[in-house]
Scaffold this active site. Structure first.
Site, PDB file in Angstrom:
ATOM      1  N   HIS A   1      44.812  37.262  34.183  1.00 57.87           N
ATOM      2  CA  HIS A   1      45.517  36.258  35.114  1.00 57.87           C
ATOM      3  C   HIS A   1      46.975  36.348  35.129  1.00 57.87           C
ATOM      4  CE1 HIS A   1      46.011  33.008  32.653  1.00 57.87           C
ATOM      5  NE2 HIS A   1      44.922  33.436  32.210  1.00 57.87           N
TER       6      HIS A   1
ATOM      7  N   GLN B   1      43.631  26.325  27.885  1.00 56.95           N
ATOM      8  CA  GLN B   1      43.005  26.265  29.219  1.00 56.95           C
ATOM      9  C   GLN B   1      41.543  26.482  28.985  1.00 56.95           C
ATOM     10  OE1 GLN B   1      45.678  27.508  32.837  1.00 56.95           O
ATOM     11  NE2 GLN B   1      45.783  29.081  31.191  1.00 56.95           N
ATOM     12  N   GLY B   2      41.155  27.209  28.478  1.00 55.33           N
ATOM     13  CA  GLY B   2      39.528  27.249  28.311  1.00 55.33           C
ATOM     14  C   GLY B   2      39.101  27.490  29.698  1.00 55.33           C
TER      15      GLY B   2
ATOM     16  N   ARG C   1      42.572  30.526  38.424  1.00 57.10           N
ATOM     17  CA  ARG C   1      43.875  31.391  37.957  1.00 57.10           C
ATOM     18  C   ARG C   1      43.517  32.868  38.110  1.00 57.10           C
ATOM     19  NH1 ARG C   1      41.828  28.657  33.455  1.00 57.10           N
ATOM     20  NH2 ARG C   1      41.630  29.944  31.396  1.00 57.10           N
TER      21      ARG C   1
ATOM     22  N   GLU D   1      37.180  32.637  30.408  1.00 60.03           N
ATOM     23  CA  GLU D   1      37.725  32.454  29.422  1.00 60.03           C
ATOM     24  C   GLU D   1      36.830  31.602  28.240  1.00 60.03           C
ATOM     25  OE1 GLU D   1      39.579  33.727  27.165  1.00 60.03           O
ATOM     26  OE2 GLU D   1      41.741  33.171  27.615  1.00 60.03           O
TER      27      GLU D   1
END
Length: 191
Positions: free
Chosen positions: A12, A24-25, A63, A87
């Site tokens: 992304h 972010q995970g 995202r 992710e």
């Protein structure tokens, strides 16, 4: 000959949390203007790739979905969501600053180590299993829109490398990695 089909793997575009150096995970942060430009660059790259007979899958995280919409515009492809492209999970550390976590976690020597030490996190071994199962399920060529660590793990498996090589895997936003017959090519606007 590789047992896997030809794959185009995209990370992304840049997000607000990437800029702030936050993990972010499974949390999400909007793309920055630069992130949208990076997705547009991926679009220009993909349009040169001859995508007849190719399908597209994307992480369902915002995202990646927005990046997929921009990167696939005008290609005739629409990305279906696939949670296996999400992710790496970082549990309670999602949204926290890398710098703070590195200070609080003496066993973590760098940002990669944080993924192994995250409370309730997924860890690299579990991510590798998830990515392996995903790759084994593919039956044809695909464009995959995913995330930084997940992209690296997918490519690591496709190249037949061990998880110890994860740190050495190239990253990059605004580029496309083409993997074919056990080889990786990093495509940019200028290749």
């Amino acid at each position: 000959m590789s047992r896997y089909p030809t794959l185009y793997i995209l990370r992304h575009g840049e997000t607000e949390w990437n800029l702030a150096n936050r993990l972010q995970g499974h949390f999400d942060s909007p793309l920055t203007e630069r992130g949208r430009e990076q997705a547009s660059a991926q679009n220009a790259i993909l349009k040169r790739c001859g995508l007849a007979g190719v399908s597209a899958l994307s992480s369902p995280q915002g995202r990646a979905v927005v990046t997929a919409e921009i990167a696939l515009a005008g290609t005739g492809l629409k990305a279906a969501p696939d949670p296996r492209l999400g992710e790496i999970g970082i549990g309670a550390w999602a949204g926290m600053l890398r710098e703070t976590l590195l200070r609080q976690t003496p066993a973590a020597h760098d940002s990669y180590d944080l993924y192994e030490h995250a409370p309730e996190g997924e860890g690299f071994a579990a991510l590798q299993k998830r990515c392996q199962r995903f790759l084994d399920s593919l039956t044809g060529p695909h464009v995959l829109i995913t995330h930084g660590i997940t992209s690296r793990m997918l490519r690591l498996i496709l190249l037949g490398r061990t998880p110890a090589a994860l740190r050495d895997m190239q990253g990059g936003q605004g580029v496309v990695f083409r993997l074919e017959n056990g080889q990786q090519e990093r495509l940019t606007l200028y290749t």
